[in-house]
Design a protein around this motif. Structure first.
Motif, short mmCIF file in Angstrom:
data_model
loop_
_atom_site.label_atom_id
_atom_site.label_comp_id
_atom_site.label_asym_id
_atom_site.label_seq_id
_atom_site.Cartn_x
_atom_site.Cartn_y
_atom_site.Cartn_z
N LYS A 1 -2.48 -5.16 -17.04
CA LYS A 1 -2.56 -3.78 -17.56
C LYS A 1 -1.50 -2.89 -16.92
CE LYS A 1 -6.91 -2.95 -16.57
NZ LYS A 1 -8.30 -2.51 -16.50
N ASN A 2 -1.31 -1.71 -17.48
CA ASN A 2 -0.44 -0.70 -16.86
C ASN A 2 -0.89 -0.48 -15.42
OD1 ASN A 2 -0.47 0.84 -19.98
ND2 ASN A 2 1.42 0.34 -18.96
N GLY A 3 0.08 -0.45 -14.53
CA GLY A 3 -0.24 -0.14 -13.13
C GLY A 3 -0.84 -1.30 -12.35
N SER A 4 -0.83 -2.51 -12.94
CA SER A 4 -1.46 -3.64 -12.23
C SER A 4 -0.54 -4.22 -11.15
CB SER A 4 -1.89 -4.73 -13.22
OG SER A 4 -0.79 -5.15 -13.99
N GLY A 5 0.73 -3.82 -11.13
CA GLY A 5 1.62 -4.26 -10.04
C GLY A 5 2.75 -5.18 -10.47
N LYS A 6 2.95 -5.33 -11.75
CA LYS A 6 3.97 -6.27 -12.26
C LYS A 6 5.37 -5.91 -11.78
CE LYS A 6 2.86 -5.36 -16.58
NZ LYS A 6 1.83 -4.33 -16.34
N THR A 7 5.77 -4.66 -12.03
CA THR A 7 7.13 -4.24 -11.65
C THR A 7 7.31 -4.29 -10.14
OG1 THR A 7 7.27 -2.87 -13.62
CG2 THR A 7 8.82 -2.37 -11.88
N SER A 8 6.25 -3.99 -9.41
CA SER A 8 6.35 -4.06 -7.94
C SER A 8 6.72 -5.48 -7.50
CB SER A 8 5.02 -3.64 -7.29
OG SER A 8 4.70 -2.34 -7.68
N ARG B 1 0.84 -1.19 0.00
CA ARG B 1 0.00 0.00 0.00
C ARG B 1 0.88 1.24 0.00
NH1 ARG B 1 -5.32 0.50 1.02
NH2 ARG B 1 -5.93 2.57 1.71
N ARG B 2 0.57 2.20 -0.85
CA ARG B 2 1.27 3.49 -0.86
C ARG B 2 0.20 4.57 -0.84
NH1 ARG B 2 5.36 1.34 0.14
NH2 ARG B 2 7.24 1.09 -1.09
N ASP B 3 0.27 5.44 0.13
CA ASP B 3 -0.77 6.47 0.31
C ASP B 3 -2.14 5.79 0.31
OD1 ASP B 3 1.37 8.30 0.23
OD2 ASP B 3 1.26 8.39 -1.96
N THR B 4 -2.96 6.17 -0.66
CA THR B 4 -4.30 5.56 -0.69
C THR B 4 -4.39 4.43 -1.71
OG1 THR B 4 -4.95 7.23 -2.28
CG2 THR B 4 -5.48 7.69 0.03
N GLN C 1 -3.79 0.78 -3.23
CA GLN C 1 -3.47 -0.62 -2.92
C GLN C 1 -2.77 -1.18 -4.16
OE1 GLN C 1 -4.51 -1.93 0.23
NE2 GLN C 1 -3.03 -3.49 -0.26
N ILE C 2 -1.44 -1.26 -4.09
CA ILE C 2 -0.69 -1.67 -5.28
C ILE C 2 -0.72 -3.19 -5.44
CG2 ILE C 2 1.59 -1.63 -6.37
CD1 ILE C 2 2.08 1.03 -4.86
N LEU C 3 -0.51 -3.92 -4.36
CA LEU C 3 -0.66 -5.38 -4.40
C LEU C 3 -1.66 -5.78 -3.32
CD1 LEU C 3 3.01 -6.65 -4.88
CD2 LEU C 3 1.25 -6.35 -6.63
N THR D 1 5.73 -8.58 -19.56
CA THR D 1 5.49 -8.00 -20.88
C THR D 1 4.05 -7.50 -20.98
OG1 THR D 1 5.46 -8.38 -23.26
CG2 THR D 1 4.86 -10.25 -21.88
N HIS D 2 3.79 -6.68 -22.00
CA HIS D 2 2.43 -6.28 -22.33
C HIS D 2 1.92 -7.07 -23.53
CE1 HIS D 2 1.84 -3.05 -19.58
NE2 HIS D 2 3.00 -2.51 -19.90
N HIS D 3 2.79 -7.89 -24.12
CA HIS D 3 2.44 -8.50 -25.40
C HIS D 3 2.41 -10.02 -25.31
CE1 HIS D 3 2.61 -4.56 -27.05
NE2 HIS D 3 3.77 -4.37 -26.44
#
Ligand SMILES: Nc1ncnc2c1ncn2[C@@H]1O[C@H](COP(=O)(O)OP(=O)(O)OP(=O)(O)O)[C@@H](O)[C@H]1O
Length: 255
Positions: free
Chosen positions: A35-42, A10-13, A15-17, A196-198
């Protein structure tokens, strides 16, 4: 090899994972999609020990993070990302850049022993970039640079190899050549984790897929079980059809 247990971040408000559990066993190669921002890199950064969960546990190669020196763990993990690429010395010869992977250095300031030079050349042969060994890194195409990064990551014989969108920005020719090198990783020992996105980048070498949506796992498991139109719709909210060709999935958007 990797055990993620009930991860929350969780970061600020935001919920990343949100309750992510995933087990990656020896001999499995995983793709993380979402999707973008779904938490993959985290997730990748947690496996690398650059990011810690708000709750939950990360265990890598039998060591629980929080109870182990993550710098020691990172020596066993190869990480290929754009930010690493940006740190490389563009004026150095390709074989020398590859050789730095032996110790995780960014540059050498002393003479490089012959055995290390030979090893760097062998890694370049593995990724089919030996013909560029003596060129300066900055003169290589983007795809060739990514291949050089792969060769560099293989120098330390990592037990885990993490790749964050290695094909982004590559044209079809460059992408397919890089993917062919990635597919050859079945000859190596490392467990590969690939973001990946592809979907068509899921080469035969990959055995498993995790699908994320807004920090939650939609599905995770053997690729043929996870890559269904129902799961893809849950992850992307777009109606699609899916076809397998030479053990590679191809997606079509339905109008
Ligand atoms: N330090 C932070 N503070 C607040 N929000 C953050 C922080 N780091 C990441 N986020 C947010 O967490 C979410 C997940 O980010 P992450 O980079 O893991 O997603 P991703 O699936 O890799 O995205 P992309 O496909 O766009 O690279 C994003 O919405 C991002 O904005």
């Amino acid at each position: 090899m990797i055990e993620l247990n009930r991860l929350f971040l969780r970061r600020d408000t935001t919920q990343i994972l949100d309750d992510v559990s995933l087990t990656i066993n020896k001999g499995e190669h995983w793709v993380i999609l979402g999707k973008n921002g779904s938490g993959k890199t985290s997730i990748l950064e947690m496996v690398n020990g650059y990011l810690f969960p708000s709750s939950g546990t990360v265990s890598v190669l039998g060591n629980m993070y929080g109870q182990v020196d993550v710098r020691e763990m990172r020596k066993k993990i190869g990480y290929i990302s754009q930010s690493l690429m940006d740190k490389m010395a563009l004026r150095d010869p390709v074989w020398e850049v590859v050789a730095t992977g032996e110790y995780g250095y960014l540059r050498f300031y002393e003479e490089i022993p012959e055995w290390l030079q030979n090893k760097a050349h062998r890694m370049l042969e593995f990724v089919k970039l030996e013909h560029r060994a003596g060129h300066v890194l900055g003169t290589l195409s983007q795809g060739e640079r990514k291949k050089a990064m792969l060769a560099r990551a293989l120098m330390s014989d990592p037990e885990i190899l993490i790749m964050d969108e290695p094909c982004s920005g590559l044209d079809l020719y460059e992408r397919e050549h890089l993917l062919a090198a990635i597919n050859d990783l079945h000859q190596k020992n490392a467990a590969v984790v690939y973001v990946t996105h592809h979907i068509e980048e899921i080469m035969p070498v990959f055995t498993h897929v995790a699908l994320l949506e807004q920090g939650r796992l939609v599905a995770a498991g053997p690729k043929h079980e996870v890559l269904t139109v129902e799961n893809l719709h849950k992850a992307y909210q777009i109606p699609v059809s899916l076809e397998w060709s030479s053990d590679r999935p191809w997606i079509r958007v339905l109008s």
